[in-house]
Design an enzyme around this catalytic site. Structure first.
Site: not given
Ligand code: THU
Length: 130
Positions: A42-44, A53, A55, A86, A89
């Site tokens: 995941n990359i924020e 996310c 996925e 989630c 996803c």
């Protein structure tokens, strides 16, 4: 089917995740019909809602490399329990991967496998747009 390699790649991808704000590390690895694996964490973003996310990042990596058919996706986190995808996803898995195995893997490398339709019953899909 033995998903050892796939779950191993999801656990590994967790290490390259970038959850700067939540510190919640997730790794995902998607298996194509020709047995290639694409993985991502995941990359924020500081603008939180732009976060992506693990996925979806893994699936988009595969799609952007020309892949179109998938067999499974593995999802790993640091939880004792299982990190479930989630809602967003689940929709993307259903739209882009179809009915595949969704392999959840916990930090002890135990797994639980669900089908897409179990995770997203009564899905909206491209069929509805025809
Ligand atoms: N996250 C995922 O990458 N996959 C999931 O299945 C659940 C949530 C990420 C999004 C965000 O970066 C962090 O976990 C906390 O929600």
């Amino acid at each position: 089917m033995d998903y050892k390699e796939l779950t191993g790649k999801a656990l590994k991808a967790k290490e390259v995740s970038l959850p700067t704000y939540s510190n919640f590390h997730v790794g995902a690895a998607v298996l194509t019909d020709n047995n290639k694996i694409y993985s991502a964490g995941n990359i924020e973003s500081s603008s939180y809602s732009l976060t992506m996310c693990a996925e979806r990042t893994a699936i988009f990596k595969a799609i952007s490399e020309g892949e179109r058919k998938f067999k499974a996706i593995a999802i790993a986190s640091d939880l004792d329990g299982f990190c479930s995808p989630c809602g967003a996803c689940r929709q993307v898995i259903n739209d882009l991967c179809g009915e595949i195995d969704i392999v959840l893997v916990n930090k002890n490398k135990e797994t639980k496998i669900y089908k897409t339709s179990e995770m997203l019953p009564h899905a909206f899909s491209d069929d509805d747009l025809k």
